[in-house]
Design a protein around this motif. Structure first.
Motif, mmCIF file in Angstrom:
data_model
loop_
_atom_site.group_PDB
_atom_site.id
_atom_site.type_symbol
_atom_site.label_atom_id
_atom_site.label_comp_id
_atom_site.label_asym_id
_atom_site.label_seq_id
_atom_site.Cartn_x
_atom_site.Cartn_y
_atom_site.Cartn_z
ATOM 1 N N UNK A 259 51.212 2.440 74.401
ATOM 2 C CA UNK A 259 50.749 1.065 74.514
ATOM 3 C C UNK A 259 49.328 0.916 75.012
ATOM 4 N N UNK A 260 48.662 2.023 75.354
ATOM 5 C CA UNK A 260 47.294 1.922 75.880
ATOM 6 C C UNK A 260 46.315 1.354 74.849
ATOM 7 N N UNK A 261 46.586 1.543 73.575
ATOM 8 C CA UNK A 261 45.726 0.973 72.534
ATOM 9 C C UNK A 261 46.215 -0.397 72.070
ATOM 10 N N UNK A 262 47.118 -0.983 72.837
ATOM 11 C CA UNK A 262 47.722 -2.263 72.496
ATOM 12 C C UNK A 262 47.566 -3.197 73.700
ATOM 13 N N UNK A 263 48.182 -4.364 73.632
ATOM 14 C CA UNK A 263 48.186 -5.279 74.771
ATOM 15 C C UNK A 263 48.950 -4.668 75.938
ATOM 16 N N UNK A 264 48.569 -4.952 77.175
ATOM 17 C CA UNK A 264 49.317 -4.428 78.326
ATOM 18 C C UNK A 264 50.790 -4.825 78.314
ATOM 19 N N UNK A 265 51.130 -5.907 77.625
ATOM 20 C CA UNK A 265 52.531 -6.329 77.550
ATOM 21 C C UNK A 265 53.391 -5.343 76.774
ATOM 22 N N UNK A 266 52.757 -4.405 76.066
ATOM 23 C CA UNK A 266 53.504 -3.428 75.287
ATOM 24 C C UNK A 266 53.479 -2.030 75.882
ATOM 25 N N UNK A 267 53.006 -1.882 77.115
ATOM 26 C CA UNK A 267 53.094 -0.586 77.783
ATOM 27 C C UNK A 267 54.565 -0.217 77.967
ATOM 28 N N UNK A 268 54.923 0.994 77.575
ATOM 29 C CA UNK A 268 56.336 1.344 77.574
ATOM 30 C C UNK A 268 56.915 1.394 78.978
ATOM 31 N N UNK A 269 56.141 1.855 79.961
ATOM 32 C CA UNK A 269 56.697 1.911 81.308
ATOM 33 C C UNK A 269 56.915 0.522 81.895
ATOM 34 N N UNK A 270 56.234 -0.479 81.371
ATOM 35 C CA UNK A 270 56.587 -1.862 81.734
ATOM 36 C C UNK A 270 58.040 -2.114 81.407
ATOM 37 N N UNK A 271 58.441 -1.733 80.210
ATOM 38 C CA UNK A 271 59.801 -1.976 79.766
ATOM 39 C C UNK A 271 60.803 -1.140 80.572
ATOM 40 N N UNK A 272 60.444 0.115 80.867
ATOM 41 C CA UNK A 272 61.343 0.986 81.628
ATOM 42 C C UNK A 272 61.536 0.452 83.047
ATOM 43 N N UNK A 273 60.455 -0.007 83.682
ATOM 44 C CA UNK A 273 60.579 -0.591 85.018
ATOM 45 C C UNK A 273 61.471 -1.831 84.977
ATOM 46 N N UNK A 274 61.322 -2.641 83.937
ATOM 47 C CA UNK A 274 62.163 -3.830 83.798
ATOM 48 C C UNK A 274 63.620 -3.449 83.558
ATOM 49 N N UNK B 119 58.938 -10.351 84.441
ATOM 50 C CA UNK B 119 60.251 -10.658 85.002
ATOM 51 C C UNK B 119 60.869 -11.883 84.332
ATOM 52 N N UNK B 120 60.038 -12.854 83.976
ATOM 53 C CA UNK B 120 60.547 -14.012 83.237
ATOM 54 C C UNK B 120 61.125 -13.578 81.892
ATOM 55 N N UNK B 121 60.433 -12.640 81.219
ATOM 56 C CA UNK B 121 60.951 -12.126 79.951
ATOM 57 C C UNK B 121 62.284 -11.417 80.167
ATOM 58 N N UNK B 122 62.361 -10.595 81.210
ATOM 59 C CA UNK B 122 63.597 -9.869 81.502
ATOM 60 C C UNK B 122 64.754 -10.838 81.748
ATOM 61 N N UNK B 123 64.499 -11.891 82.519
ATOM 62 C CA UNK B 123 65.561 -12.836 82.872
ATOM 63 C C UNK B 123 66.025 -13.657 81.680
ATOM 64 N N UNK B 124 65.208 -13.728 80.638
ATOM 65 C CA UNK B 124 65.584 -14.503 79.453
ATOM 66 C C UNK B 124 66.483 -13.725 78.496
ATOM 67 N N UNK B 125 66.672 -12.425 78.757
ATOM 68 C CA UNK B 125 67.438 -11.557 77.851
ATOM 69 C C UNK B 125 68.936 -11.698 78.120
ATOM 70 N N UNK B 126 69.714 -11.824 77.075
ATOM 71 C CA UNK B 126 71.172 -11.757 77.182
ATOM 72 C C UNK B 126 71.556 -10.285 77.250
#
Length: 319
Positions: free
Chosen positions: A142-157, A32-39
Motif C-alpha cells: 500500500x505504500x504506492x497507494x493511499x494510506x487507507x490501503x496500507x495492509x497493516x492498517x487492516x491487520x490492526x483493525x 475505526x469508524x470503517x471497522x465499526x460499520x462492518x457486519x
C-alpha cells in the motif's frame, strides 16, 4: 556488556525517529469508524481437535474490506460464570499455531483466541485483488497507494475488531481480557490495545512494526525488515522520496499508537535483538502512559527468553 544498540539508560529515554503524520489521530478515527460499520457475521465451527476440559472451535468473522478472518478459539468447559480471556497474535508470515499452546490458559479458566493475520500463513483471507495469501511484504503493501490501503492498517483493525467480538461473548467477562504476542504478535498486541482501550492487560514481547526510520538508520533493514530495503531499491533508488515514504509508514508505526493504551503492560526485550532493535521497542514503550514494566534480557536477541512465559502467565492470572 556487549552493545548492539544504545546503552540501556539511553534506551529508557529514547523517543523514536520515524515521523508521525500530521493527521494521524484523524486517520485512525476514520479507520475505526470503517471497522465499526462492518457486519462481522461471526461463525463458530467445532474443530476436529478436542480435549476433555475445553471445547475447540474455528472462529470466522468478516473484517474491513470484506476479508474473512480466521481464529482458533478454546473455551473451558464447566465454567458457568463469565471468565477472563486472552487473545494471542503470531509472528510475521506465520499463523495461529497448533492447539496445544492454547490449552495452558484454558486449563487455568481462560477462553483463548488466536488470530490468523490476513494473507499470511494461516486461513485468513487477503482481499487485495485476490483471495488467498501474499505471505509477507506486508509493511510495504500500500505504500504506492493511499494510506487507507496500507495492509497493516487492516491487520490492526482485525485485531481490535476481534477483541470487541470476544468482549461481546456471553461467556467472557469484558473487563478481564488480555492480549499477548511475540515479534509481529507483540506489535499487534500494542496496536490492538491502543485501538480497543478496554483491554486490561497486554504482554508484548520484542514488538515488531516500530520506528521504521531507526531500523533503516541502523542498517538493520534485513530479515523481518528486508522489504524496506527492497522497496527503496525498486521504487526509490536514490531516496528522493525518503521522508514521504517514512511519513506514510508512520500511520502503521506502533510507537505512535502507544499513548492510547489504557491496560497494564508487561514488555519483554532482549538487548541483543538485531531483528527488532531494542531502540525501536523502547520508542513504543516509552510513549505508554499506562502502568507498565519491563523484563530485560541483556544477552538475548530475537529468541526464547528464559522464564518469560511463566512471568506472562503470572501476569495474566491477575485477571
Amino acid at each position: 556488556m556487549p552493545i548492539l544498540d544504545m546503552p540501556l539508560e539511553q534506551l529508557k529515554q529514547y523517543e523514536g525517529r520515524n515521523p508521525k503524520p500530521a493527521d494521524f489521530e484523524e486517520y485512525w478515527s476514520r479507520a475505526l469508524d470503517e471497522m465499526k460499520s462492518v457486519d462481522a457475521n461471526v461463525e463458530l465451527v467445532e474443530s476436529n481437535f478436542q480435549v476433555p476440559f475445553a471445547d475447540c472451535f474455528d472462529l470466522y468473522f468478516t473484517g474491513v474490506r470484506g476479508a474473512r478472518i480466521h481464529a482458533k478459539y478454546v473455551r473451558p468447559k464447566h465454567i458457568s460464570e463469565p471468565h477472563p480471556a486472552i487473545i494471542q497474535f503470531h509472528g510475521y508470515a506465520g499463523n495461529a499455531g497448533d492447539w496445544h499452546d492454547k490449552l495452558i490458559y484454558a486449563s487455568l479458566g481462560f477462553s483463548v483466541i488466536a488470530m490468523d493475520c490476513r494473507g499470511q500463513g494461516g486461513s485468513s483471507e487477503d482481499t487485495g485483488g485476490i483471495k488467498g495469501t501474499t505471505q509477507s511484504g506486508h509493511i510495504i503493501r500500500g505504500l504506492n497507494d493511499t494510506p487507507n490501503n496500507l495492509l497493516f492498517r487492516h491487520i490492526f483493525l482485525d485485531a481490535a475488531q476481534l477483541a470487541g467480538i470476544v468482549m461481546d461473548m456471553s461467556e467472557v467477562d469484558a473487563d478481564r481480557v488480555g492480549v499477548a504476542g511475540f515479534s509481529q504478535g507483540g506489535g499487534i498486541t500494542l496496536a490492538c490495545a491502543a485501538l480497543e482501550p478496554r483491554i486490561k492487560k497486554l504482554a508484548p514481547v520484542y514488538p515488531f512494526l516500530s520506528d521504521y526510520k531507526r531500523v533503516w538508520e541502523m542498517d538493520q533493514a534485513k530479515d523481518a525488515y528486508l522489504e524496506l530495503r527492497t522497496f527503496f531499491r525498486h521504487f526509490d533508488p536514490q531516496h528522493t522520496h525518503e521522508e514521504e515514504i517514512f511519513t506514510k509508514l508512520g500511520y502503521i508505526d506502533i510507537q505512535h499508537l502507544a499513548a492510547r493504551i489504557k491496560g497494564e503492560v508487561l514488555l519483554g526485550v532482549g538487548l541483543m535483538d538485531s531483528i527488532c532493535p531494542p531502540s525501536t521497542q523502547f520508542a513504543a514503550y516509552n510513549k505508554i502512559t499506562a502502568k507498565k514494566s519491563l523484563e530485560i534480557y541483556p544477552d538475548f536477541g530475537h529468541e526464547g527468553l528464559p522464564g518469560l512465559h511463566d512471568k506472562m502467565i503470572t501476569f495474566m492470572l491477575e485477571l
